[in-house]
Design an enzyme around this catalytic site. Sequence first.
Site, PDB file in Angstrom:
ATOM      1  N   ASN A 173      17.065  41.846  54.790  1.00  0.00           N
ATOM      2  CA  ASN A 173      18.293  41.873  55.594  1.00  0.00           C
ATOM      3  C   ASN A 173      18.975  43.212  55.332  1.00  0.00           C
ATOM      4  O   ASN A 173      19.649  43.383  54.320  1.00  0.00           O
ATOM      5  CB  ASN A 173      19.198  40.702  55.180  1.00  0.00           C
ATOM      6  CG  ASN A 173      20.528  40.732  55.900  1.00  0.00           C
ATOM      7  OD1 ASN A 173      20.701  41.492  56.869  1.00  0.00           O
ATOM      8  ND2 ASN A 173      21.470  39.912  55.457  1.00  0.00           N
ATOM      9  N   TRP A 174      18.770  44.143  56.258  1.00  0.00           N
ATOM     10  CA  TRP A 174      19.325  45.493  56.053  1.00  0.00           C
ATOM     11  C   TRP A 174      20.828  45.557  56.324  1.00  0.00           C
ATOM     12  O   TRP A 174      21.458  46.581  56.073  1.00  0.00           O
ATOM     13  CB  TRP A 174      18.580  46.502  56.937  1.00  0.00           C
ATOM     14  CG  TRP A 174      17.219  46.862  56.408  1.00  0.00           C
ATOM     15  CD1 TRP A 174      16.614  46.356  55.299  1.00  0.00           C
ATOM     16  CD2 TRP A 174      16.296  47.814  56.963  1.00  0.00           C
ATOM     17  NE1 TRP A 174      15.370  46.932  55.128  1.00  0.00           N
ATOM     18  CE2 TRP A 174      15.155  47.834  56.138  1.00  0.00           C
ATOM     19  CE3 TRP A 174      16.333  48.657  58.085  1.00  0.00           C
ATOM     20  CZ2 TRP A 174      14.053  48.658  56.387  1.00  0.00           C
ATOM     21  CZ3 TRP A 174      15.236  49.471  58.339  1.00  0.00           C
ATOM     22  CH2 TRP A 174      14.106  49.469  57.492  1.00  0.00           C
ATOM     23  N   LYS A 175      21.396  44.511  56.882  1.00  0.00           N
ATOM     24  CA  LYS A 175      22.829  44.500  57.234  1.00  0.00           C
ATOM     25  C   LYS A 175      23.135  45.752  58.063  1.00  0.00           C
ATOM     26  O   LYS A 175      22.264  46.204  58.808  1.00  0.00           O
ATOM     27  CB  LYS A 175      23.685  44.397  55.967  1.00  0.00           C
ATOM     28  CG  LYS A 175      23.222  43.229  55.074  1.00  0.00           C
ATOM     29  CD  LYS A 175      24.159  42.894  53.972  1.00  0.00           C
ATOM     30  CE  LYS A 175      23.561  41.754  53.141  1.00  0.00           C
ATOM     31  NZ  LYS A 175      24.458  41.267  52.125  1.00  0.00           N
ATOM     32  N   HIS A 199      24.837  33.919  58.539  1.00  0.00           N
ATOM     33  CA  HIS A 199      24.978  34.625  57.264  1.00  0.00           C
ATOM     34  C   HIS A 199      26.424  34.499  56.785  1.00  0.00           C
ATOM     35  O   HIS A 199      27.358  34.500  57.603  1.00  0.00           O
ATOM     36  CB  HIS A 199      24.584  36.099  57.431  1.00  0.00           C
ATOM     37  CG  HIS A 199      24.483  36.794  56.113  1.00  0.00           C
ATOM     38  ND1 HIS A 199      25.589  37.276  55.458  1.00  0.00           N
ATOM     39  CD2 HIS A 199      23.424  37.053  55.323  1.00  0.00           C
ATOM     40  CE1 HIS A 199      25.204  37.803  54.304  1.00  0.00           C
ATOM     41  NE2 HIS A 199      23.889  37.679  54.200  1.00  0.00           N
ATOM     42  N   GLU A 232      28.406  36.546  55.608  1.00  0.00           N
ATOM     43  CA  GLU A 232      29.296  37.623  56.077  1.00  0.00           C
ATOM     44  C   GLU A 232      29.777  37.325  57.495  1.00  0.00           C
ATOM     45  O   GLU A 232      30.924  37.599  57.850  1.00  0.00           O
ATOM     46  CB  GLU A 232      28.567  38.971  55.984  1.00  0.00           C
ATOM     47  CG  GLU A 232      28.461  39.420  54.527  1.00  0.00           C
ATOM     48  CD  GLU A 232      27.243  40.270  54.210  1.00  0.00           C
ATOM     49  OE1 GLU A 232      26.596  40.796  55.123  1.00  0.00           O
ATOM     50  OE2 GLU A 232      26.930  40.395  53.003  1.00  0.00           O
ATOM     51  N   GLU A 283      21.853  30.901  50.232  1.00  0.00           N
ATOM     52  CA  GLU A 283      22.452  32.100  49.645  1.00  0.00           C
ATOM     53  C   GLU A 283      23.830  31.743  49.089  1.00  0.00           C
ATOM     54  O   GLU A 283      24.816  31.701  49.838  1.00  0.00           O
ATOM     55  CB  GLU A 283      22.604  33.192  50.707  1.00  0.00           C
ATOM     56  CG  GLU A 283      21.307  33.617  51.338  1.00  0.00           C
ATOM     57  CD  GLU A 283      21.414  35.023  51.923  1.00  0.00           C
ATOM     58  OE1 GLU A 283      20.647  35.893  51.504  1.00  0.00           O
ATOM     59  OE2 GLU A 283      22.290  35.253  52.780  1.00  0.00           O
ATOM     60  N   GLY A 315      25.263  40.352  46.883  1.00  0.00           N
ATOM     61  CA  GLY A 315      25.737  41.713  46.657  1.00  0.00           C
ATOM     62  C   GLY A 315      26.529  41.875  45.364  1.00  0.00           C
ATOM     63  O   GLY A 315      27.190  42.894  45.161  1.00  0.00           O
ATOM     64  N   SER A 360      21.304  38.777  45.431  1.00  0.00           N
ATOM     65  CA  SER A 360      20.956  39.671  44.320  1.00  0.00           C
ATOM     66  C   SER A 360      19.509  39.505  43.842  1.00  0.00           C
ATOM     67  O   SER A 360      19.243  39.636  42.649  1.00  0.00           O
ATOM     68  CB  SER A 360      21.945  39.507  43.165  1.00  0.00           C
ATOM     69  OG  SER A 360      23.252  39.872  43.595  1.00  0.00           O
ATOM     70  N   GLY A 363      18.894  41.525  50.416  1.00  0.00           N
ATOM     71  CA  GLY A 363      19.833  42.483  50.992  1.00  0.00           C
ATOM     72  C   GLY A 363      19.646  43.853  50.375  1.00  0.00           C
ATOM     73  O   GLY A 363      18.727  44.600  50.714  1.00  0.00           O
TER      74      GLY A 363
END
Length: 248
Positions: A10-12, A94, A96, A166, A172, A211, A232
């Site tokens: 997941n490159w965001k 997600h 976020e 998650e 993160g 993480s 991530g």
Amino acid sequence: MTRQTIVAANWKMNGDSKLILEMSEALNALTLKNKQVIVCPSAPYLANAVSVFSNQDIAIGAQNANEHDKGAYTGEVSALMLKDLQVQYVILGHSERRAIYGESSELVADKVAHVLGHGLTAILCIGETESERENGETETVLKSQLDPVINQIGIQAFENVVVAYEPVWAIGTGKTASSEIAQQTHEFIRGYLASFDTDIANTTAILYGGSVNAGNCQELFSQADIDGGLIGGASLKIEEFSNICSAE
Ligand code: PGA
């Protein structure tokens, strides 16, 4: 029950065409044994990624999709468009998107329905916050995130849904859930799906995210109910991600 291991990047809102090329070269040099690798770049790079990775056994995923096929939704991307681009997976729900863009579990279920309707596979993210875990609400929260999908589409949805557990407190932050906590929670999720349909529960891939890095992935992925990871930060580092993809 053997389920294929999935490692999804997941490159965001990170990465560019240079990273796509370099990652493709690095992953091409690896032998990915019984493992599905999925790279999920930002929407503007999807077509490029599909083309660059086209000769490799690596699938491309989007990070979101709108719950409509088309129309006056400025800035949005539909599952229909993703299908047209030959994208195969879509990350939905997600944390976020839930926290920053206010996506409810009901909206996420609408999106899952749309994505499945176009023959794509959804990567459905669920997870509790730190305070929810401390208050003993983890299981209630996870059920409340799964239920709208089950109620709206039915348990059969999970034939084309990969679950990504998650914990929000691990995303993160460098604070990975211990393999025991992760396994316990994955077991709960599989058990909950099994209360609707055992066969579907046994074949649904449940990924861990939060993480994950080259140092902890092996232990996490070797747990009975952990079928790989949604990665991530570490997925932006070529060597690190290559090592995660090579983990047994
Ligand atoms: P992280 O992110 O690996 O950087 O914790 C995981 C994710 O948000 O999917």
